[in-house]
Design an enzyme around this catalytic site. Structure first.
Site, PDB file in Angstrom:
ATOM      1  N   PHE A   1      -0.966  11.386  -1.163  1.00 33.19           N
ATOM      2  CA  PHE A   1      -0.281  11.197  -2.445  1.00 33.19           C
ATOM      3  C   PHE A   1      -1.281  10.922  -3.579  1.00 33.19           C
ATOM      4  CE2 PHE A   1       1.642   7.420  -4.788  1.00 33.19           C
ATOM      5  CZ  PHE A   1       2.204   8.185  -5.804  1.00 33.19           C
ATOM      6  N   ILE A   2      -2.097   9.882  -3.428  1.00 37.34           N
ATOM      7  CA  ILE A   2      -3.038   9.546  -4.500  1.00 37.34           C
ATOM      8  C   ILE A   2      -4.148  10.601  -4.580  1.00 37.34           C
ATOM      9  CG2 ILE A   2      -4.688   7.822  -5.376  1.00 37.34           C
ATOM     10  CD1 ILE A   2      -2.918   5.639  -4.177  1.00 37.34           C
TER      11      ILE A   2
ATOM     12  N   ASN B   1      -7.200  15.113   7.604  1.00 33.66           N
ATOM     13  CA  ASN B   1      -6.781  15.531   8.956  1.00 33.66           C
ATOM     14  C   ASN B   1      -5.270  15.782   9.008  1.00 33.66           C
ATOM     15  OD1 ASN B   1      -5.630  13.017   9.004  1.00 33.66           O
ATOM     16  ND2 ASN B   1      -6.881  12.211  10.689  1.00 33.66           N
TER      17      ASN B   1
ATOM     18  N   GLY C   1      -1.398  12.895   5.296  1.00 25.47           N
ATOM     19  CA  GLY C   1      -1.521  13.822   4.165  1.00 25.47           C
ATOM     20  C   GLY C   1      -0.712  15.079   4.453  1.00 25.47           C
TER      21      GLY C   1
ATOM     22  N   LEU D   1     -10.462   7.882   0.169  1.00 26.45           N
ATOM     23  CA  LEU D   1      -9.047   7.498   0.135  1.00 26.45           C
ATOM     24  C   LEU D   1      -8.380   7.627   1.499  1.00 26.45           C
ATOM     25  CD1 LEU D   1      -9.547   7.643  -2.938  1.00 26.45           C
ATOM     26  CD2 LEU D   1      -7.436   8.911  -3.175  1.00 26.45           C
TER      27      LEU D   1
ATOM     28  N   THR E   1      -8.639   3.973  12.194  1.00 21.85           N
ATOM     29  CA  THR E   1      -8.826   4.864  11.035  1.00 21.85           C
ATOM     30  C   THR E   1      -9.495   4.097   9.905  1.00 21.85           C
ATOM     31  OG1 THR E   1      -6.814   6.033  11.617  1.00 21.85           O
ATOM     32  CG2 THR E   1      -7.616   6.353   9.377  1.00 21.85           C
TER      33      THR E   1
ATOM     34  N   ALA F   1     -11.141   3.162  -1.744  1.00 16.51           N
ATOM     35  CA  ALA F   1      -9.775   2.734  -2.065  1.00 16.51           C
ATOM     36  C   ALA F   1      -9.372   1.587  -1.154  1.00 16.51           C
ATOM     37  CB  ALA F   1      -8.807   3.897  -1.892  1.00 16.51           C
TER      38      ALA F   1
ATOM     39  N   TYR G   1      -3.501  -4.841   9.004  1.00 20.97           N
ATOM     40  CA  TYR G   1      -3.786  -3.872   7.935  1.00 20.97           C
ATOM     41  C   TYR G   1      -4.612  -4.543   6.840  1.00 20.97           C
ATOM     42  CZ  TYR G   1      -2.792  -0.610   4.107  1.00 20.97           C
ATOM     43  OH  TYR G   1      -2.894   0.266   3.065  1.00 20.97           O
TER      44      TYR G   1
ATOM     45  N   LYS H   1      -8.524  -3.552   5.870  1.00 22.09           N
ATOM     46  CA  LYS H   1      -8.978  -3.140   4.541  1.00 22.09           C
ATOM     47  C   LYS H   1      -9.968  -4.160   3.962  1.00 22.09           C
ATOM     48  CE  LYS H   1      -8.090   0.106   2.737  1.00 22.09           C
ATOM     49  NZ  LYS H   1      -8.666   1.480   2.888  1.00 22.09           N
TER      50      LYS H   1
END
Ligand code: UDP
Length: 330
Positions: free
Chosen positions: A13-14, A34, A38, A78, A97, A119, A151, A155
């Site tokens: 999306f971004i 991948n 997306g 991203l 990931t 990001a 999560y 990050k």
């Protein structure tokens, strides 16, 4: 020669909106994705553009990533597991990931000393009750049995890695913390509230409000997000720094549900769903309020969000409406 920008997660999306902006600014853009979350459809209008290339590949596979980093003038990282629903359902894959992927991207970027944007997310603040959040606020997490915090932690590790690469290796890397970004092409598959509610309203289904609906969020239009990301990337003085990128409009989730029903003119009712039911047995804790302080960003690049919440809702309605109409007619 045109400058080359690599966007990992470029079919997201971004990523897809950022690709448009970079092409507009004269960049040649390579999107590496991948296609796990997306979607090629996000880029359908760019696939034949002379300044654009989609590479299907994985950031964790050196053979996919390394040649693209070597060629790039600038990297926008991203690619990540996104959406609370996805993370709560697939914590292991999400952490791999986010942590392994970012490690690989930073390692390659360091090898060639490439300007990099990483990001991150407002999730990193966790459940810190102090709002609005400024970039140097504490990050407050719950227990490891509550999957959601994996999560936030993954990050936060990405951010630690990026800052260490800046401090120890001089990598010109900037971190952006995105706050609830919305707009066209955002999927409703991973639990994000605004596209979920819009789709439910367009289909006349009950709007699923988690808990009491008193939790509050601020939303950011994707055009503001892409604009801030691009302008920060062009500002070399932002290296080694973290920036909130968010909106200023705060609303409760219950009021959001009501507003979406009104703007779609829907017959949907509001259905409250307890968190335990919405997130099954995976251990979940929500944050009550999430509001960014964007004064650091404003000082650096002159940032003011340009879109109202109604604009944001309308752009999501406009994006989904034809699809819903086609489905209803089929
Ligand atoms: N939410 C909701 N119903 C839904 C999806 C989400 O009430 O169908 C709530 C969610 O529990 C959270 C807020 O909306 O309190 C924002 O959720 P989202 O996943 O979009 O982003 P978050 O801010 O949690 O990262």
């Amino acid at each position: 020669m045109k400058k080359l920008a690599l966007i990992t997660g470029g079919a997201g999306f971004i990523g897809s909106h950022l690709a448009e902006r970079l092409i507009y600014e004269g960049y040649h853009v390579v999107a590496l994705d991948n296609l796990s979350t997306g979607n090629r459809d996000n880029l359908i209008h760019l696939l034949n553009h002379p300044q654009f290339e989609l590479v299907i590949g994985d950031i964790s596979v050196e053979a996919d990533l390394a040649p693209l980093v070597e060629q790039a003038d600038i990297i926008f990282h991203l690619a990540a597991a996104v959406g609370v629903r996805l993370i709560v359902d697939n914590p292991l894959e999400s952490m791999m990931t986010n942590i392994r992927g970012t490690e690989m991207v930073l390692e390659q970027a360091r090898k060639w000393n490439k300007r990099t944007i990483v990001a991150s997310t407002s999730e990193v603040y966790g459940k810190n009750a102090k709002v609005p959040y400024t970039e140097d606020d504490d990050l407050v997490y719950g227990n490891t049995t509550k999957t959601r915090w994996s999560y936030a932690c993954s990050k936060a590790i990405d951010e630690f890695l990026a800052i260490a690469h800046y401090r120890e290796c001089g990598l010109p890397v900037t971190i952006v913390r995105y706050f609830n970004t919305v707009g066209a092409r955002q999927s409703d598959q991973y639990g994000m509230v605004l596209p979920t509610f819009v789709n439910q309203a367009l289909c006349g289904e009950p709007i699923t409000v988690h808990g009491e609906g008193t939790q509050r969020r601020t939303f950011t239009h994707i055009a503001d997000t892409a604009d801030a990301t691009y302008r920060l990337a062009m500002n070399e003085n932002s290296a080694g720094e973290v920036f909130n990128v968010g909106g200023s409009i705060e609303i409760s989730i219950m009021d959001l549900a009501r507003k979406i029903i009104e703007r779609t003119n829907s017959s949907s009712t509001i259905q409250r769903i307890p968190y335990e039911e919405a997130f099954k047995n995976n251990g979940f804790e929500d944050m009550q309020r999430r509001v960014p302080d964007c004064s650091k960003l404003d000082k650096k690049i002159g940032y003011k969000p340009r879109y109202s919440l109604d604009n944001m809702i309308d752009s999501v309605i406009e994006y989904y409406q034809p699809v819903e109409r086609r489905a209803a007619l089929a």
